[in-house]
Write a protein that holds these residues in place. Sequence first.
Motif, PDB file in Angstrom:
ATOM      1  N   ALA A 125       5.916  -4.042 -24.348  1.00  0.00           N
ATOM      2  CA  ALA A 125       6.730  -3.925 -23.133  1.00  0.00           C
ATOM      3  C   ALA A 125       6.238  -2.813 -22.211  1.00  0.00           C
ATOM      4  O   ALA A 125       6.778  -2.632 -21.118  1.00  0.00           O
ATOM      5  N   GLY A 126       5.231  -2.058 -22.651  1.00  0.00           N
ATOM      6  CA  GLY A 126       4.704  -0.976 -21.826  1.00  0.00           C
ATOM      7  C   GLY A 126       5.562   0.269 -21.825  1.00  0.00           C
ATOM      8  O   GLY A 126       5.417   1.128 -20.956  1.00  0.00           O
ATOM      9  N   LEU A 127       6.448   0.393 -22.807  1.00  0.00           N
ATOM     10  CA  LEU A 127       7.334   1.555 -22.885  1.00  0.00           C
ATOM     11  C   LEU A 127       6.730   2.697 -23.690  1.00  0.00           C
ATOM     12  O   LEU A 127       7.042   3.862 -23.462  1.00  0.00           O
TER      13      LEU A 127
ATOM     14  N   VAL B 246       5.578   5.953 -22.412  1.00  0.00           N
ATOM     15  CA  VAL B 246       4.824   5.690 -21.185  1.00  0.00           C
ATOM     16  C   VAL B 246       5.811   5.701 -20.028  1.00  0.00           C
ATOM     17  O   VAL B 246       5.518   6.198 -18.952  1.00  0.00           O
ATOM     18  N   ASP B 247       6.996   5.184 -20.277  1.00  0.00           N
ATOM     19  CA  ASP B 247       8.069   5.091 -19.291  1.00  0.00           C
ATOM     20  C   ASP B 247       9.179   6.053 -19.703  1.00  0.00           C
ATOM     21  O   ASP B 247       9.876   5.826 -20.686  1.00  0.00           O
ATOM     22  N   SER B 248       9.345   7.129 -18.955  1.00  0.00           N
ATOM     23  CA  SER B 248      10.369   8.127 -19.296  1.00  0.00           C
ATOM     24  C   SER B 248      11.785   7.573 -19.170  1.00  0.00           C
ATOM     25  O   SER B 248      12.734   8.176 -19.670  1.00  0.00           O
TER      26      SER B 248
ATOM     27  N   LEU C 291      -4.133  -1.765 -31.334  1.00  0.00           N
ATOM     28  CA  LEU C 291      -3.597  -2.038 -29.999  1.00  0.00           C
ATOM     29  C   LEU C 291      -4.173  -3.340 -29.452  1.00  0.00           C
ATOM     30  O   LEU C 291      -5.352  -3.636 -29.610  1.00  0.00           O
ATOM     31  N   GLN C 292      -3.318  -4.087 -28.810  1.00  0.00           N
ATOM     32  CA  GLN C 292      -3.690  -5.359 -28.193  1.00  0.00           C
ATOM     33  C   GLN C 292      -3.983  -5.132 -26.708  1.00  0.00           C
ATOM     34  O   GLN C 292      -3.512  -4.160 -26.120  1.00  0.00           O
ATOM     35  N   PRO C 293      -4.726  -6.028 -26.094  1.00  0.00           N
ATOM     36  CA  PRO C 293      -4.981  -5.898 -24.653  1.00  0.00           C
ATOM     37  C   PRO C 293      -3.669  -5.753 -23.876  1.00  0.00           C
ATOM     38  O   PRO C 293      -2.689  -6.432 -24.161  1.00  0.00           O
ATOM     39  N   GLY C 294      -3.683  -4.831 -22.937  1.00  0.00           N
ATOM     40  CA  GLY C 294      -2.506  -4.564 -22.113  1.00  0.00           C
ATOM     41  C   GLY C 294      -1.627  -3.453 -22.644  1.00  0.00           C
ATOM     42  O   GLY C 294      -0.768  -2.952 -21.926  1.00  0.00           O
ATOM     43  N   MET C 295      -1.837  -3.042 -23.896  1.00  0.00           N
ATOM     44  CA  MET C 295      -1.065  -1.936 -24.460  1.00  0.00           C
ATOM     45  C   MET C 295      -1.671  -0.614 -23.996  1.00  0.00           C
ATOM     46  O   MET C 295      -2.852  -0.530 -23.679  1.00  0.00           O
ATOM     47  N   TYR C 296      -0.837   0.426 -23.978  1.00  0.00           N
ATOM     48  CA  TYR C 296      -1.251   1.716 -23.449  1.00  0.00           C
ATOM     49  C   TYR C 296      -1.747   2.676 -24.526  1.00  0.00           C
ATOM     50  O   TYR C 296      -1.249   2.691 -25.648  1.00  0.00           O
TER      51      TYR C 296
ATOM     52  N   TRP D 128      -2.631   7.789 -18.923  1.00  0.00           N
ATOM     53  CA  TRP D 128      -2.393   6.524 -19.618  1.00  0.00           C
ATOM     54  C   TRP D 128      -3.389   5.485 -19.134  1.00  0.00           C
ATOM     55  O   TRP D 128      -3.625   5.351 -17.935  1.00  0.00           O
ATOM     56  N   LYS D 129      -3.954   4.762 -20.071  1.00  0.00           N
ATOM     57  CA  LYS D 129      -4.894   3.677 -19.790  1.00  0.00           C
ATOM     58  C   LYS D 129      -4.401   2.443 -20.544  1.00  0.00           C
ATOM     59  O   LYS D 129      -3.726   2.553 -21.553  1.00  0.00           O
ATOM     60  N   THR D 130      -4.765   1.259 -20.056  1.00  0.00           N
ATOM     61  CA  THR D 130      -4.460   0.048 -20.812  1.00  0.00           C
ATOM     62  C   THR D 130      -5.719  -0.429 -21.506  1.00  0.00           C
ATOM     63  O   THR D 130      -6.827  -0.273 -20.991  1.00  0.00           O
ATOM     64  N   LYS D 131      -5.505  -0.975 -22.666  1.00  0.00           N
ATOM     65  CA  LYS D 131      -6.634  -1.493 -23.432  1.00  0.00           C
ATOM     66  C   LYS D 131      -7.070  -2.807 -22.836  1.00  0.00           C
ATOM     67  O   LYS D 131      -6.310  -3.577 -22.361  1.00  0.00           O
TER      68      LYS D 131
END
Length: 121
Positions: A41-43, A55-57, A105-110, A118-121
């Motif tokens: 979820a990108g959290l 990642v998301d405060s 980590l899967q693609p799109g995870m931080y 923060w970077k995405t894989k």
Amino acid sequence: MMSSFMRKSLGQFLATLMVIAALAVTSMPARADALDDARAAGLVGERADGYVALVDSNAPANVKNLVKDINDKRRVAYQKIAAEKGVPVEQIGAITAEKIIREILQPGMYYMDATGAWKTK
């Protein structure tokens, strides 16, 4: 006869395997699923020191609690392995982070890079 470099490399490899095994044992399946969901979820993302972070405060309280719980379990595992191997706890965390970022980590995870961004894989 093994060189000191080979012994050190083998020791680091074994320490990494032990960390991954310890994390698998100490993380209940429900917690692992919750962490995967929060990552997807990108959290939540993986830091370079072997811990997770928001990642998301503005993440919900249950995700904040999850981060604390996961980090507490990892800290205990890292300290135990570092003491057994006679290496700095930071080294165990960093080795584990590299492995998690590369293999779990899967693609799109931080993940957090060395600069703290923060970077995405």
